[in-house]
Design a protein around this motif. Structure first.
Motif, PDB file in Angstrom:
ATOM      1  N   ILE A 157       0.836  -1.206   0.000  1.00  0.00           N
ATOM      2  CA  ILE A 157       0.000   0.000   0.000  1.00  0.00           C
ATOM      3  C   ILE A 157       0.868   1.253   0.000  1.00  0.00           C
ATOM      4  O   ILE A 157       0.553   2.254  -0.632  1.00  0.00           O
ATOM      5  CB  ILE A 157      -0.976  -0.018   1.203  1.00  0.00           C
ATOM      6  CG1 ILE A 157      -1.909  -1.232   1.087  1.00  0.00           C
ATOM      7  CG2 ILE A 157      -1.798   1.263   1.263  1.00  0.00           C
ATOM      8  CD1 ILE A 157      -2.827  -1.431   2.274  1.00  0.00           C
ATOM      9  N   ALA A 158       2.016   1.172   0.696  1.00  0.00           N
ATOM     10  CA  ALA A 158       2.881   2.346   0.818  1.00  0.00           C
ATOM     11  C   ALA A 158       3.716   2.597  -0.439  1.00  0.00           C
ATOM     12  O   ALA A 158       4.297   3.675  -0.592  1.00  0.00           O
ATOM     13  CB  ALA A 158       3.801   2.175   2.021  1.00  0.00           C
ATOM     14  N   PHE A 159       3.753   1.620  -1.358  1.00  0.00           N
ATOM     15  CA  PHE A 159       4.667   1.695  -2.507  1.00  0.00           C
ATOM     16  C   PHE A 159       4.565   3.018  -3.277  1.00  0.00           C
ATOM     17  O   PHE A 159       5.560   3.686  -3.529  1.00  0.00           O
ATOM     18  CB  PHE A 159       4.409   0.521  -3.458  1.00  0.00           C
ATOM     19  CG  PHE A 159       5.388   0.441  -4.595  1.00  0.00           C
ATOM     20  CD1 PHE A 159       6.576  -0.246  -4.468  1.00  0.00           C
ATOM     21  CD2 PHE A 159       5.107   1.061  -5.811  1.00  0.00           C
ATOM     22  CE1 PHE A 159       7.479  -0.320  -5.516  1.00  0.00           C
ATOM     23  CE2 PHE A 159       5.999   0.995  -6.869  1.00  0.00           C
ATOM     24  CZ  PHE A 159       7.191   0.306  -6.720  1.00  0.00           C
ATOM     25  N   TRP A 198      11.730  12.823  -3.930  1.00  0.00           N
ATOM     26  CA  TRP A 198      11.882  13.159  -2.508  1.00  0.00           C
ATOM     27  C   TRP A 198      11.223  14.466  -2.100  1.00  0.00           C
ATOM     28  O   TRP A 198      10.807  14.639  -0.968  1.00  0.00           O
ATOM     29  CB  TRP A 198      13.353  13.123  -2.081  1.00  0.00           C
ATOM     30  CG  TRP A 198      14.218  14.140  -2.746  1.00  0.00           C
ATOM     31  CD1 TRP A 198      14.886  13.992  -3.912  1.00  0.00           C
ATOM     32  CD2 TRP A 198      14.495  15.469  -2.301  1.00  0.00           C
ATOM     33  NE1 TRP A 198      15.551  15.128  -4.237  1.00  0.00           N
ATOM     34  CE2 TRP A 198      15.339  16.065  -3.259  1.00  0.00           C
ATOM     35  CE3 TRP A 198      14.119  16.220  -1.180  1.00  0.00           C
ATOM     36  CZ2 TRP A 198      15.808  17.362  -3.146  1.00  0.00           C
ATOM     37  CZ3 TRP A 198      14.582  17.527  -1.060  1.00  0.00           C
ATOM     38  CH2 TRP A 198      15.422  18.087  -2.041  1.00  0.00           C
ATOM     39  N   ARG A 199      11.072  15.396  -3.050  1.00  0.00           N
ATOM     40  CA  ARG A 199      10.478  16.679  -2.694  1.00  0.00           C
ATOM     41  C   ARG A 199       8.996  16.531  -2.288  1.00  0.00           C
ATOM     42  O   ARG A 199       8.521  17.216  -1.409  1.00  0.00           O
ATOM     43  CB  ARG A 199      10.600  17.666  -3.843  1.00  0.00           C
ATOM     44  CG  ARG A 199      11.569  18.801  -3.513  1.00  0.00           C
ATOM     45  CD  ARG A 199      11.902  19.562  -4.774  1.00  0.00           C
ATOM     46  NE  ARG A 199      12.451  18.635  -5.785  1.00  0.00           N
ATOM     47  CZ  ARG A 199      12.799  19.005  -6.998  1.00  0.00           C
ATOM     48  NH1 ARG A 199      12.623  20.235  -7.394  1.00  0.00           N
ATOM     49  NH2 ARG A 199      13.328  18.136  -7.836  1.00  0.00           N
ATOM     50  N   SER A 217       6.603  12.044   4.799  1.00  0.00           N
ATOM     51  CA  SER A 217       7.545  11.491   5.777  1.00  0.00           C
ATOM     52  C   SER A 217       7.106  10.083   6.168  1.00  0.00           C
ATOM     53  O   SER A 217       5.984   9.674   5.887  1.00  0.00           O
ATOM     54  CB  SER A 217       7.579  12.377   7.013  1.00  0.00           C
ATOM     55  OG  SER A 217       6.368  12.211   7.720  1.00  0.00           O
ATOM     56  N   ARG A 218       8.014   9.379   6.836  1.00  0.00           N
ATOM     57  CA  ARG A 218       7.752   8.019   7.285  1.00  0.00           C
ATOM     58  C   ARG A 218       6.456   7.911   8.090  1.00  0.00           C
ATOM     59  O   ARG A 218       5.630   7.043   7.865  1.00  0.00           O
ATOM     60  CB  ARG A 218       8.895   7.568   8.184  1.00  0.00           C
ATOM     61  CG  ARG A 218       9.599   6.339   7.784  1.00  0.00           C
ATOM     62  CD  ARG A 218      10.921   6.321   8.545  1.00  0.00           C
ATOM     63  NE  ARG A 218      11.964   5.752   7.713  1.00  0.00           N
ATOM     64  CZ  ARG A 218      12.201   4.452   7.629  1.00  0.00           C
ATOM     65  NH1 ARG A 218      11.471   3.599   8.289  1.00  0.00           N
ATOM     66  NH2 ARG A 218      13.175   3.995   6.864  1.00  0.00           N
ATOM     67  N   SER A 219       6.296   8.847   9.035  1.00  0.00           N
ATOM     68  CA  SER A 219       5.124   8.750   9.907  1.00  0.00           C
ATOM     69  C   SER A 219       3.852   9.093   9.136  1.00  0.00           C
ATOM     70  O   SER A 219       2.784   8.537   9.383  1.00  0.00           O
ATOM     71  CB  SER A 219       5.296   9.663  11.120  1.00  0.00           C
ATOM     72  OG  SER A 219       5.315  11.009  10.713  1.00  0.00           O
ATOM     73  N   VAL A 249      -1.310   4.671   5.445  1.00  0.00           N
ATOM     74  CA  VAL A 249      -1.553   3.240   5.226  1.00  0.00           C
ATOM     75  C   VAL A 249      -2.549   2.698   6.257  1.00  0.00           C
ATOM     76  O   VAL A 249      -3.461   1.943   5.905  1.00  0.00           O
ATOM     77  CB  VAL A 249      -0.229   2.437   5.265  1.00  0.00           C
ATOM     78  CG1 VAL A 249      -0.499   0.939   5.174  1.00  0.00           C
ATOM     79  CG2 VAL A 249       0.692   2.865   4.133  1.00  0.00           C
ATOM     80  N   SER A 250      -2.411   3.127   7.521  1.00  0.00           N
ATOM     81  CA  SER A 250      -3.349   2.637   8.545  1.00  0.00           C
ATOM     82  C   SER A 250      -4.770   3.084   8.213  1.00  0.00           C
ATOM     83  O   SER A 250      -5.733   2.331   8.364  1.00  0.00           O
ATOM     84  CB  SER A 250      -3.004   3.173   9.929  1.00  0.00           C
ATOM     85  OG  SER A 250      -1.636   3.234  10.107  1.00  0.00           O
TER      86      SER A 250
END
Lengths: 358, 234
Positions: A98-100, A107-108, A112-114, A120-121
């Motif tokens: 899902i995150a793909f 990158w711009r 962010s990771r969180s 995704v959640s």
């Protein structure tokens, strides 16, 4: 946002998959592309997505919300695509699948990771699969995989959602559930969606608009009610729902199909004597034990009473076999048994004569 | 005449030179074939283009032709009397009877191992995952490194091991292009042959056993991988 398709053709070798087709997919609606295999529906879907290029033609164009995307690469079209066989990344967990789309952003614009984790959640909740983020696709059922594929497509917030036979590989029960779920999801998100199917029941049940395709052309487009009750062509009549077909001839003021005679007052002179085809839906066949005017005598050949309605196979005096559908109540009233003689009259008929409809 | 001790040390030196050359050849040929093999398999399985069948046939040529003939073709192309011989001589480039010739011959002979391993695997997997990645906005490198490569990694490793084993043991083609210069263009298999022809059986068997052990190790790794692949696909 609407999708406009203009004069699109696609040829594979000598096979014309799409023949100068134009179509508008309405904004915020769920549209079904319905047709038998080989009708070009998947090709059209892939052309809209940019996975396939249409034949070169200066008049052809594809516009998303008024803007031409014909020259735009599939990657830049901002379209979510759900594949028939899910096409989940088999070596990635559900979460990573899902995150793909978010992780491969430049990158711009990459969240962010969180932020990715939250997104995704949220999507896992939307597809009602919370807590399975770290499972692998091979550990999921077909229906779950399809929902993950849908969440993956939605993660990048596409402008449109294209689904290729989304329920094609699932068994009947799961299909039914997922179909209803998709409809509900669409009512929540209102994302302009187009899905391909060969299952007329699915198309009529789920969509706001049905586009029926045959041999690379559009046979009819309209609401499910419209195409079901007013089929524009013989093909649509045949393809949507079951139908009884009788062959006959046009005569002055009437159409004759063996014992069935239908009034047709305004038959043009040049159509007289032409072969005609009569279509009657099984549920529009009235069975009676009494002989009324215009009804035909037939014998009960087979009764199939397991289902929402009772299907009766009948054979007319001249040997023509056809089916009628009636309610269980009416069935009990008539006390039908095999080999019983009954009288049948059509409640509603449609006659097609080459390019002419009575 | 050399003294016995000197003779022994030359033997050792020659044997080490052969082992060193074999390792260098393998270390150059295997990674290059990894790149060629992946590129060929990727092209053949993920794209449609004219001449595709010809390419598939070309990949099989090193399997179909005897390695000795491959070696002779290299001599025909790069040798002093060959097609490019004069040009190469004029530019002071030596290929035949040097390590470069050995590397080229080894690459050619071992070329099909990786491509042949990957093509059926990638064909079976299809291109849908790649298309899915594309629709999600991934560029060609992201598609390759995040989707394609992880899907083929075990098959690739298997191909690499076979390619590596063959590169170490290749005899025919290398024998033709090497010139058997001791301590310079002698690989381990060639060295075994020389020792054997000199009736130096103890040395021949000693060197051969190194190759044999390498071969057995390769087989063990190969079998472990096969188990792993089978577990993954079922």
């Amino acid at each position: 946002m609407a999708i406009e398709i203009e004069n699109i053709s696609k040829t594979f070798g000598s096979f014309k998959a799409l023949n100068n087709l134009s179509l508008i997919i309405p904004e915020g609606k769920l549209t079904a592309l319905l047709g038998p295999s080989g009708s070009g529906k998947t090709t059209l879907l892939r052309i809209i997505a940019g996975l396939e290029t249409p034949d070169n033609n200066p008049d052809s164009d594809i516009r998303f919300n008024g803007q031409s995307v014909a020259e735009r690469h599939a990657r830049e079209r901002g379209v979510g695509f759900v594949f028939q066989h899910y096409a989940l990344f088999r070596h990635m967990s559900v979460f990573d699948n899902i995150a793909f789309g978010l992780k491969v952003k430049p990158w711009r614009s990459r969240p962010s990771r969180s932020e990715i984790k939250d997104k995704v959640s949220e999507l896992l909740k939307l597809i009602q699969l919370e807590g399975i983020g770290n499972r692998m696709p091979s550990q999921l059922s077909g229906g779950q995989r399809q929902r993950v594929a849908l969440a993956r497509a939605l993660a990048v917030e596409p402008k449109f959602l294209l689904l290729d036979e989304p329920f094609g590989a699932l068994d009947t029960k799961v299909r039914q559930d997922l179909r209803n779920w998709l409809r509900k999801l669409h009512d929540e998100l209102h994302i302009t969606s187009l899905f391909v199917t060969h299952d007329q029941e699915e198309a009529l049940e789920v969509s706001d608009k049905v586009v029926i395709m045959n041999k690379g052309r559009i046979e009819q487009e309209g609401s499910p009610e419209e195409v079901f009750h007013n089929p524009a062509t013989e093909f649509v009549m045949n393809f949507i729902g079951h139908v009884n077909l009788f062959h006959g001839r046009l005569e002055k003021g009437k159409a004759v199909f063996g014992k069935i005679v239908i009034d047709a007052a305004d038959v043009p002179a040049d159509k007289l004597g032409k072969d005609a085809r009569l279509f009657i839906r099984p549920f529009e066949m009235e069975i009676s034990s009494l002989n009324a005017e215009g009804s035909i005598k037939a014998k009960v050949e087979r009764i199939q009473a397991a289902g929402v309605s009772v299907k009766v196979e009948l054979k007319s005096e001249d040997g023509k076999v056809f089916t009628a559908e009636l309610t269980h109540e009416r069935f009990r009233e008539l006390q039908l048994v095999k080999d019983m003689e009954v009288f049948v009259s059509p409640r509603n008929t449609r006659i097609f004569v080459e390019d002419y409809q009575v | 005449m050399q003294k016995p001790s000197e003779k022994a040390s030359t033997y050792t030196e020659n044997a080490f030179a052969a082992i060193k050359l074999t390792i260098i050849v393998t270390l150059v040929a295997t990674p290059l074939n990894m790149i060629f093999g992946i590129a060929a398999a990727w092209a053949v399985t993920k794209f449609e283009f004219p001449g595709k069948n010809l390419l598939i046939t070309l990949i099989d040529i090193p399997f179909a032709v005897s390695p000795v003939i491959s070696g002779l073709i290299f001599v025909l192309v790069f040798g002093l009397q060959g097609w490019f011989g004069e040009w190469l001589y004029a530019h002071n480039i030596k290929i035949i009877f040097t390590e470069y010739g050995i590397i080229l011959a080894t690459i050619f002979v071992t070329f099909p191992f990786i491509a042949r391993e990957l093509i059926p695997l990638m064909q079976e997997q299809g291109s849908e995952e790649e298309y899915a990645a594309l629709m999600l906005g991934a560029n060609i490198w992201q598609i390759f490194f995040k989707v394609t490569l992880p899907n083929i990694k075990w098959g690739l490793l298997y191909g690499l091991i076979l390619c590596n084993a063959r590169a170490m043991g290749e005899f025919g083609a290398v024998s033709v292009v090497s010139g058997h210069i001791r301590g310079e263009t002698n690989t381990v298999p060639l060295h075994v042959e020389i020792l054997y022809n000199e009736y130096n059986f103890a040395a021949a068997f000693a060197v051969a056993s190194i190759l044999a052990v390498l071969g057995i190790i390769t087989l063990i790794i190969k079998n472990l991988l096969e188990l792993k692949i089978r577990k993954q696909t079922h």
